[in-house]
Every structure is written in C-alpha cells, then in structure tokens.
Design a protein around this motif. Structure first.
Motif, short mmCIF file in Angstrom:
data_model
loop_
_atom_site.label_atom_id
_atom_site.label_comp_id
_atom_site.label_asym_id
_atom_site.label_seq_id
_atom_site.Cartn_x
_atom_site.Cartn_y
_atom_site.Cartn_z
N UNK A 1 30.19 38.14 39.05
CA UNK A 1 30.45 36.99 38.20
C UNK A 1 31.94 36.80 37.99
N UNK A 2 32.42 35.58 38.24
CA UNK A 2 33.84 35.29 38.08
C UNK A 2 34.20 35.28 36.60
N UNK A 3 35.23 36.08 36.24
CA UNK A 3 35.65 36.13 34.85
C UNK A 3 37.07 35.57 34.65
N UNK A 4 37.87 35.58 35.71
CA UNK A 4 39.23 35.03 35.62
C UNK A 4 39.54 34.33 36.95
N UNK A 5 40.12 33.13 36.86
CA UNK A 5 40.59 32.42 38.04
C UNK A 5 41.89 31.70 37.68
N UNK A 6 42.89 31.85 38.54
CA UNK A 6 44.19 31.25 38.23
C UNK A 6 44.86 30.72 39.49
N UNK A 7 45.46 29.54 39.39
CA UNK A 7 46.27 28.99 40.48
C UNK A 7 47.71 28.76 40.02
#
Length: 214
Positions: A148-154
């Motif tokens: 499960x994705x908990x952090x995503x950053x661009x």
C-alpha cells in the motif's frame, strides 16, 4: 582438389580485402570531426538510503537514456568527446522485517554533460574517461508498506540541482556510422541537499547504448 584450393584462396583474399577496406574507411572516419545521436538503457542505484537510524543499500533500477555526442580528433589517436544525454537514474529497495514489507522506489531524471577524452586503441575500439555534470530535471519517489502506497512525492525541493561526477567506458564502431557504447558512471556529490539527512545517497551504475554517427 586444385580447383577447391583456388576457390578457398579466392574467398580468403576477398575477406581480407573487405576487412582492409573497412579498416581504411574507419581510419578515415576517425580523422574527421563528427557528430551523432544515441539511445539505450542503464542500471542505476542510489547508494544507501536512511530510514530512522538504519541504512539500507538500494538495488539497481532500469532506466532510459538518449542524447547527442561529438567526436573531435585531437591528434595522436586522442579525441575530445563531449555529450549531452537525458538519463533516468534512481534506485529501489524492498525489505521485509517482522512480516511487514517496506518498498522504496525513486526515479530521477537528469541531463548529463560528460566531458570525455577518448583514446582510439584501434580504428574500431575507443577507451574513454572524464568528468561529468548532471542537471536535475524531475523526480518521483514512492514508499509502500505491505503493497500500500503511504508516501508519494514529485517535489524537487530537497534535491541538488547539479551534481559533479565521472564516467569511464568503451566504445566499439561496428561500422563507420554505427557504434555501441558501454560505461560506468558515478556521482561524487550526494543527490540530496545538506539539510536532508541522506548523505549516502549517490547515483552510480552502468549504461549501454547504440549510436549513429553522421
């Protein structure tokens, strides 16, 4: 038997003449100022990333590269070989602790500017090395827990905008126009800014490309 010997001798002589003609063409090409395009794939990793008090070694990540290059004779079998290449770098990590699986995946794109000096060991084979500067374009990083994705950053805010490094490798001219190129690259500077607690994150890896010289 004599006829077979004459045929074999003719084939051998023809092969040697073809090879000699190809080498002559390659030597003539090596004496000219030339430019080209290339594309290929790379395997890059980011060194070690820190989560909490623990350091984890990243795995290699497959990326894409494409760019332009010049081959400028300097005399004495040496050549000045600058490039400008779009390169996907980054790394990934997957660890399972106490039944829980954590994943980290980062894809970071740069424009690499290698300033290479090449030595033509033969008309076809070139050995090269030199410094390079990488300019940040964009990045995307994700952290997952148990899938499960908990952090995503661009965001690029915490990344250095430019990084100094080096490249070393080999190039082989299949024909005067078509060549293959393999190299190892590494950054001397960390990918993150000093205020980020990730001083072991440095890009490094291998690249293989196919080029066409005009």
């Amino acid at each position: 038997m004599k006829r077979l010997f004459i045929i074999a001798l003719g084939i051998t002589a023809g092969s040697l003449a073809f090879r000699a003609d190809a080498q002559t063409s390659q030597r003539a090409a090596n004496d000219k100022m030339r430019f080209g395009i290339k594309a290929g794939a790379n395997l890059m990793k980011m060194g070690k990333v820190q989560f909490g008090d623990q350091l984890y070694s990243t795995d290699y990540r497959v990326g894409f590269q494409a760019g332009i290059y010049a081959d400028l004779p300097m005399g004495g079998n040496f050549a000045f070989m600058p490039e400008a290449t779009f390169t996907q770098k980054g790394g990934k990590l997957k660890e399972t602790v106490s039944g829980n699986t954590g994943e980290f995946d980062s894809k970071v794109s740069y424009i690499d500017i290698p300033v290479l000096i090449g030595y033509k060991a033969s008309p076809e084979l070139t050995v090269f090395a030199g410094p390079q500067v990488s300019f940040l374009l964009d990045q995307k990083s994700t952290i997952k827990s148990n899938g499960n994705e908990i952090v995503s950053s661009s965001s690029k805010e915490n990344f250095e905008k430019s990084i100094a490094g080096a490249a070393i490798g080999l190039g082989y001219a299949i024909t005067p126009n078509i060549n293959v190129n393999g190299r190892y690259t590494m950054d001397f500077q960390r990918a993150f800014k000093e205020n980020v607690n990730q001083d072991k994150v440095k890009n490094s890896g291998f690249a293989l490309s196919l080029g066409y010289t005009f």
